[in-house]
Design a protein around this motif. Structure first.
Motif, PDB file in Angstrom:
ATOM      1  N   LYS A  95      32.336  -5.923  35.880  1.00 27.75           N
ATOM      2  CA  LYS A  95      31.962  -5.916  37.292  1.00 27.75           C
ATOM      3  C   LYS A  95      31.447  -7.275  37.752  1.00 27.75           C
ATOM      4  CE  LYS A  95      29.665  -2.173  39.536  1.00 27.75           C
ATOM      5  NZ  LYS A  95      28.784  -1.010  39.340  1.00 27.75           N
ATOM      6  N   GLU A 137      26.885  -7.562  42.597  1.00 28.89           N
ATOM      7  CA  GLU A 137      26.981  -7.101  43.981  1.00 28.89           C
ATOM      8  C   GLU A 137      25.893  -7.792  44.807  1.00 28.89           C
ATOM      9  OE1 GLU A 137      26.796  -2.885  44.315  1.00 28.89           O
ATOM     10  OE2 GLU A 137      27.142  -2.884  46.467  1.00 28.89           O
ATOM     11  N   THR A 161      31.866   6.151  42.270  1.00 31.88           N
ATOM     12  CA  THR A 161      31.285   4.957  41.652  1.00 31.88           C
ATOM     13  C   THR A 161      32.122   3.748  42.041  1.00 31.88           C
ATOM     14  OG1 THR A 161      32.658   5.131  39.684  1.00 31.88           O
ATOM     15  CG2 THR A 161      30.551   6.293  39.641  1.00 31.88           C
ATOM     16  N   ASP A 162      31.548   2.560  41.824  1.00 33.55           N
ATOM     17  CA  ASP A 162      32.305   1.334  42.096  1.00 33.55           C
ATOM     18  C   ASP A 162      33.594   1.307  41.294  1.00 33.55           C
ATOM     19  OD1 ASP A 162      30.080   0.822  43.530  1.00 33.55           O
ATOM     20  OD2 ASP A 162      29.352  -0.838  42.266  1.00 33.55           O
ATOM     21  N   GLU A 163      33.489   1.810  40.044  1.00 33.73           N
ATOM     22  CA  GLU A 163      34.673   1.809  39.176  1.00 33.73           C
ATOM     23  C   GLU A 163      35.757   2.720  39.752  1.00 33.73           C
ATOM     24  OE1 GLU A 163      31.614   2.047  38.135  1.00 33.73           O
ATOM     25  OE2 GLU A 163      31.335   0.317  36.791  1.00 33.73           O
ATOM     26  N   TRP A 189      36.785  -6.413  43.574  1.00 37.31           N
ATOM     27  CA  TRP A 189      35.357  -6.040  43.527  1.00 37.31           C
ATOM     28  C   TRP A 189      34.689  -6.342  44.861  1.00 37.31           C
ATOM     29  CZ3 TRP A 189      33.908  -2.608  40.409  1.00 37.31           C
ATOM     30  CH2 TRP A 189      34.323  -2.565  39.068  1.00 37.31           C
ATOM     31  N   VAL A 218      35.466  -3.728  47.343  1.00 37.45           N
ATOM     32  CA  VAL A 218      34.731  -2.500  47.007  1.00 37.45           C
ATOM     33  C   VAL A 218      33.328  -2.583  47.604  1.00 37.45           C
ATOM     34  CG1 VAL A 218      33.572  -1.276  45.111  1.00 37.45           C
ATOM     35  CG2 VAL A 218      35.990  -1.877  44.907  1.00 37.45           C
ATOM     36  N   TYR A 219      32.670  -3.727  47.389  1.00 36.48           N
ATOM     37  CA  TYR A 219      31.293  -3.869  47.883  1.00 36.48           C
ATOM     38  C   TYR A 219      31.260  -3.859  49.413  1.00 36.48           C
ATOM     39  CZ  TYR A 219      30.488  -5.174  43.046  1.00 36.48           C
ATOM     40  OH  TYR A 219      30.450  -5.169  41.687  1.00 36.48           O
ATOM     41  N   LYS A 250      31.703  -0.299  50.857  1.00 35.67           N
ATOM     42  CA  LYS A 250      30.511   0.533  50.662  1.00 35.67           C
ATOM     43  C   LYS A 250      29.518   0.378  51.827  1.00 35.67           C
ATOM     44  CE  LYS A 250      28.637   0.597  46.468  1.00 35.67           C
ATOM     45  NZ  LYS A 250      28.204  -0.069  45.224  1.00 35.67           N
ATOM     46  N   PHE A 274      26.143   5.391  50.167  1.00 36.00           N
ATOM     47  CA  PHE A 274      26.254   4.559  48.966  1.00 36.00           C
ATOM     48  C   PHE A 274      24.889   3.992  48.572  1.00 36.00           C
ATOM     49  CE2 PHE A 274      30.807   4.462  49.987  1.00 36.00           C
ATOM     50  CZ  PHE A 274      31.333   4.663  48.725  1.00 36.00           C
TER      51      PHE A 274
END
Lengths: 256, 532
Positions: free
Chosen positions: B46, B49, B107-109, B136, B139-140, B143, B149
Motif C-alpha cells: 500500500k 494515505e 477495504t482499500d484492498e 492507490w 482509491v484514497y 473514499k 470510510f
C-alpha cells in the motif's frame, strides 16, 4: 570426432525438431504469458508455428550436412550392425513410426474440414479524396478552447464510442467480444497514431458501410454516425479520442 | 556424391511435407479465446494515505473516472446514460465486492482489486494499465466521497482461504440452495429467474437482477469457489443479496459456493458452427428432442445494436447457444438463451432471429452483417414468443404456444419484407423452461425460391448471424442484441474412403522407407571419396 556420439546424430536431430514443436505448442504460450503479464496463455499463431518448424527442420538438416562426416553419421544411424541395444531399439521405433506418421497426416488432412475461413482485409484503406483537404476546425484554436473541445470530445467518446472501443480507448469495451472484427485499440501505436484527424473523421462519418470492398465493409460494426452526430461533435470526439488513448496524430509534412 | 544428393532431396521433401501437415493441424486447433475479465486477488504494498495522495488521486479521477462515476462521485457521469448496470455511486454505501461485513464499506484492498480487475458484464474496465501508485491514489480519493470510510476504520475482514470441492460438498450445497430459498431470486436452475427477481424487474421496476449463476463470466468479483464463498459471506450492499454469515456455518457457505461453482459454465465460443449429420431417425422439430444431445453446442456473444438508430445501449441478452443437425432433406437449428422473464407486452416480445445471405457467397464478399445492404440480400428466420391481445397488456407466453416463425428478407434495415404465406418454409417452435428459451428452426435443405431463400450445401462455409430480443428489456425492432457474421458448416460425413487413403499412405510411406533403407544398405555412405 567423437564417434560414439555421432552414431545418434539423426536421433538427436529428430528429437530436437520434436522438442521444438512441443516448445512452441506448450511452453512458449506460458513463457509469453509470464513475460507479458497476461492472465491467460498466449498460443503461438499457426503461421508463425509453421515458419518456426520449417526453420527448425532446415537448421537440423543444415547441421547434419555441414560436413560429409556428419552426413555419413546422420544416415549411418539407419544402418544395421555394431550398435548398442538402445540404437537397435530406436531404429525400430523410427522404422515403425515413419509410415504411421505419414498415415496420420493423411488421415488428419482428409478429415472433414473445420478450419476457420481465411478473411483477408486491408486495415488502412486510402482516404477518399473529398476528406483529404479537410481541417479539424478546433486544432488551430487557442489552448483554452482546445482544452474545452478535448473535454467535450471525451464525454462524447465515453457516451457513444465506449461500448465497443472501451473507456480506455483500448478496444475492450463491453460489446467488443461480440464483433469478430474486434473494435480497434487506439492505444496501439499502429492505429490512430499513424493517421491524421481527417482519416478518423472519414471513419466516424461513414463507418463500416463507407469502407471500400477490400476492407470487408460487411464485417465491420463501425456505425456510420453521419446524421446522428454533428460534424463538430465528430471533430471533438477525435480530439478526445487521441487524448484518451494517449497518442498523437501523425504530424503532417509541412507544405511550403 | 550424386547418390548422397538424391537422398538429401528425398529426405528434405518428406520433412517439408510433415511441416505442412503440422501447420494444417494447428490451424484447426488455433481457436483459443480469452474474452473475459478475471478478478485478480494479488494486492501490492500500500501507498501511505495522505493529503498528497488524495490530491493526486483527484487528478487521476478527473482524467479517467468521472465520465461514468460523476464529478462528485454520484455515479451519474455524462456517459452513464448509455450504461446498464449503472456506474457505482460512491456517495452511497452500495459497494458490492467486499471482504467486510454486510453494510460496511470495503477495504482499500477490495477497491484496489476491483479497479485492477474491472467487472465483466458492466462498463468497468480493468485499470491494471495505470500504475499501482495511481490506483492507490484514486482509491484514497474516492473514499473522500463517503463519510463512512472515516467511521469504519478497522472493519472485520473475511479471510477466504481455500476449501476443495467434493461430490459431498456439492450435494450439500444443492440442499442448502433449496433450504435457504436461494431459488426465490436466482431461480430453480440458477438462471436468475426467481419469482422475486421477476416481480422486482417487471412490476416494481427496480434495477436488481439476481445473477444468472450458470454464466460464470458475469460473476462480480471473480468466479472461483473462494470468490463465491466471499459473496455469500459478505453479501452485496444495498441489494437483496444479503450476507449469509450468520445464517450458515463456514462449512455450509463453502458447500453452497461449491454447488454454485458446479452449475456455472464457461462460454464455449468459436467461429464455425458445425452442423452434424443426423444418421438415423427424424429431424427433431422440438427443443426437447433427444437428438440434440448428439451435437456439441457453441455459444455466440451478442452486443447491443448500436450501428443505426434506434440503438440499444443496454442489452439484456449477452449470448445465444446454437446447435445444428441435418440429414438428406432437412436442416434444423436449436437456439437457446437465458431470459429472466417470460413476460410479453404488446410490441415488446421475446424473439430470436437467424440471418443468412440469400445466396452462399462465391467470393469473400458478403451482405452487410446488419440486415444486409443494397448489394446483398439476406434471408431471416425469426421466431417470436406468443402474445395475445386478449390477455391484457402484459402476459406470460403460455407453455402450450410455441410462438410463431416468420421468414423475411432484408436489403438493409430499412428495407425489410416478410415473405408471402406460400414462401414461408420454416417450421419449429419455442419453449420457456426455468429461465431459458429454447427455439427450434427447421427447413428443407433446398427450396423452390432460390432468389430469396438460402440453399444449404454440404461442406461449404455459410455465413450466419444472430439477433435476440428481450421483451421485458423493452427490446423491439432495431433495439436488439446482435452478433457479427459467423459461419455454419454442414459437416461431411467421414467418407469410408478415408481409411483406404490412410492405408495407401501407410503402405507408400513404408515402401519409400524400405526403398530408402535398402539403398542405404547397399550403398552405405562412405567418406573415402573425400579422404582419398
Amino acid at each position: 570426432m567423437g564417434n560414439k556420439r555421432s552414431q545418434y546424430l539423426m536421433f538427436w536431430v529428430v528429437a530436437a525438431v520434436i522438442f521444438l514443436f512441443f516448445f512452441l505448442k506448450y511452453v512458449s504460450p506460458v513463457v509469453f504469458q509470464v513475460l507479458m503479464g497476461k492472465g491467460h496463455p498466449m498460443p503461438t499463431p499457426s503461421t508463425l508455428m509453421m515458419w518456426y518448424m520449417i526453420m527448425g527442420i532446415l537448421a537440423g538438416l543444415v547441421y547434419a550436412t555441414t560436413s560429409n562426416q556428419k552426413f555419413v553419421d546422420f544416415l549411418g544411424f539407419l544402418l544395421p550392425g555394431q550398435g548398442t541395444f538402445l540404437k537397435f531399439f530406436l531404429q525400430k521405433i523410427f522404422f515403425i513410426a515413419f509410415p504411421l506418421v505419414v498415415g496420420w497426416f493423411v488421415y488428419s488432412y482428409s478429415l472433414p474440414g473445420a478450419a476457420s475461413p481465411v478473411e483477408l482485409r486491408i486495415q488502412h484503406p486510402t482516404l477518399p479524396q473529398k476528406y483529404e483537404k479537410m481541417e479539424n476546425p478546433f486544432r488551430e484554436k487557442d489552448a483554452d478552447i482546445q482544452r474545452k473541445c478535448i473535454e467535450e470530445g471525451k464525454v462524447l467518446f465515453q457516451t457513444y464510442c465506449r461500448p465497443c472501443h472501451g473507456s480506455k480507448a483500448d478496444g475492450n469495451g463491453p460489446f467488443a467480444n461480440s464483433f469478430r472484427l474486434r473494435p480497434i485499440n487506439f492505444q496501439d501505436p499502429g492505429t490512430i497514431a499513424t493517421v491524421v484527424d481527417n482519416y478518423l473523421f472519414w471513419r466516424i462519418k461513414e463507418g463500416g458501410p463507407g469502407l471500400p470492398s477490400e476492407s470487408t465493409p460487411w464485417d465491420s460494426a463501425m456505425p456510420a454516425w453521419d446524421g446522428d452526430l454533428e460534424d463538430e461533435q465528430m471533430w471533438k470526439i477525435i480530439m478526445g479520442e487521441y487524448d484518451t488513448a494517449g497518442v498523437m496524430p501523425r504530424q503532417r509534412e509541412k507544405a511550403e | 556424391m550424386i547418390k548422397l544428393f538424391k537422398n538429401k532431396v528425398v529426405n528434405f521433401g518428406l520433412i517439408v511435407f510433415s511441416v505442412v501437415a503440422f501447420y494444417k493441424i494447428e490451424a484447426v486447433n488455433a481457436q483459443a479465446s480469452h474474452m473475459f475479465r478475471t478478478y485478480k486477488h494479488e494486492v501490492p504494498q500500500k501507498l501511505p494515505e495522505n493529503q498528497n495522495a488524495v490530491a493526486d488521486g483527484k487528478k487521476v479521477y478527473e482524467k479517467r473516472c468521472w465520465y461514468c462515476h460523476g464529478i462528485t462521485g454520484g455515479g451519474n457521469g455524462p456517459a452513464a446514460k448509455t450504461m446498464f448496470p449503472k456506474p457505482r455511486n460512491f456517495t452511497r454505501n452500495e459497494f458490492k465486492v467486499r471482504s467486510t461485513p454486510f453494510g460496511s464499506v470495503p477495504t482499500d484492498e477490495d477497491l484496489f482489486r476491483i479497479i485492477t480487475s474491472g467487472i465483466e458484464g458492466t462498463a468497468m474496465p480493468f485499470w491494471n494499465t495505470i500504475s499501482e501508485t495511481e490506483r492507490w491514489q484514486v482509491v484514497y480519493y474516492l473514499k473522500t466521497f463517503n463519510e463512512q470510510f472515516k467511521k469504519d476504520t478497522s472493519p472485520e475482514v473475511l479471510s477466504v482461504g481455500n476449501v476443495v470441492a467434493t461430490q459431498e460438498s456439492i450435494e450439500k450445497g444443492r440442499e442448502l440452495f433449496k433450504e435457504m430459498k436461494c431459488y426465490n431470486c436466482h431461480g430453480e436452475d440458477g438462471r436468475g429467474n426467481g419469482p422475486l427477481t421477476v416481480a422486482m424487474q417487471t412490476q416494481w421496476n427496480m434495477p436488481y437482477r439476481a445473477r444468472d449463476l450458470t454464466q460464470s463470466w458475469n460473476f462480480k468479483g471473480g468466479n472461483t469457489a473462494g470468490d463465491i464463498y466471499r459473496t455469500i459471506s459478505t453479501g452485496f450492499n444495498e441489494t437483496p443479496m444479503g450476507s449469509y454469515k450468520d445464517k450458515l456455518t463456514d462449512e455450509e457457505r463453502w458447500s453452497l459456493a461449491h454447488y454454485v461453482e458446479s452449475i456455472s459454465k464457461k462460454m464455449a465460443s468459436d467461429v464455425v458452427v458445425k452442423v452434424k449429420l443426423l444418421e438415423s431417425g427424424e429431424m427433431p422439430g422440438n427443443p426437447a428432442d433427444e437428438a440434440w444431445g448428439q451435437v456439441t453446442p457453441m455459444e455466440i456473444p451478442l452486443a447491443g445494436q448500436i450501428i443505426a438508430h434506434p440503438r440499444l445501449w443496454e442489452p439484456s441478452v449477452d449470448s445465444v447457444m446454437i446447435r445444428g443437425l441435418y440429414n438428406d432433406d432437412e436442416i434444423a437449428f436449436l437456439v437457446e438463451w437465458d431470459d429472466r422473464t417470460n413476460r410479453q407486452e404488446d410490441i415488446f416480445r421475446d424473439a430470436v432471429s437467424l440471418q443468412f445471405p440469400a445466396k452462399i457467397p462465391d467470393s469473400l464478399k458478403k451482405p452487410y452483417f446488419g440486415m444486409g445492404d443494397s448489394g446483398g440480400i439476406v434471408n431471416l428466420w425469426q421466431w417470436k414468443a406468443y402474445w395475445n391481445e386478449g390477455f391484457g397488456s402484459v402476459a406470460e407466453a403460455p407453455g402450450s404456444e410455441p410462438g410463431s416463425i416468420m421468414e423475411l428478407n432484408a436489403k438493409g434495415f430499412k428495407k425489410i419484407s416478410v415473405q408471402p404465406p406460400e414462401g414461408q418454409d420454416v417450421t419449429g417452435g419455442g419453449v420457456y423452461v426455468n429461465g431459458r428459451w429454447k427455439v427450434v428452426f427447421k427447413r428443407a435443405l433446398k427450396t423452390e425460391d432460390e432468389k430469396k431463400d438460402i440453399q444449404f450445401e454440404i461442406g461449404k462455409l455459410i455465413p450466419i448471424a444472430f439477433a435476440a430480443w428481450d421483451g421485458s428489456n423493452s427490446d423491439a425492432g432495431g433495439q436488439k442484441s446482435i452478433s457479427a457474421w459467423y459461419y455454419i458448416l454442414l459437416e461431411k460425413p467421414m467418407p469410408k474412403t478415408v481409411f483406404v487413403y490412410v492405408l495407401i499412405a501407410v503402405v507408400m510411406g513404408a515402401s519409400v522407407e524400405l526403398w530408402f533403407l535398402a539403398r542405404l544398405r547397399r550403398f552405405p555412405p562412405k567418406l573415402e571419396e573425400d579422404q582419398e
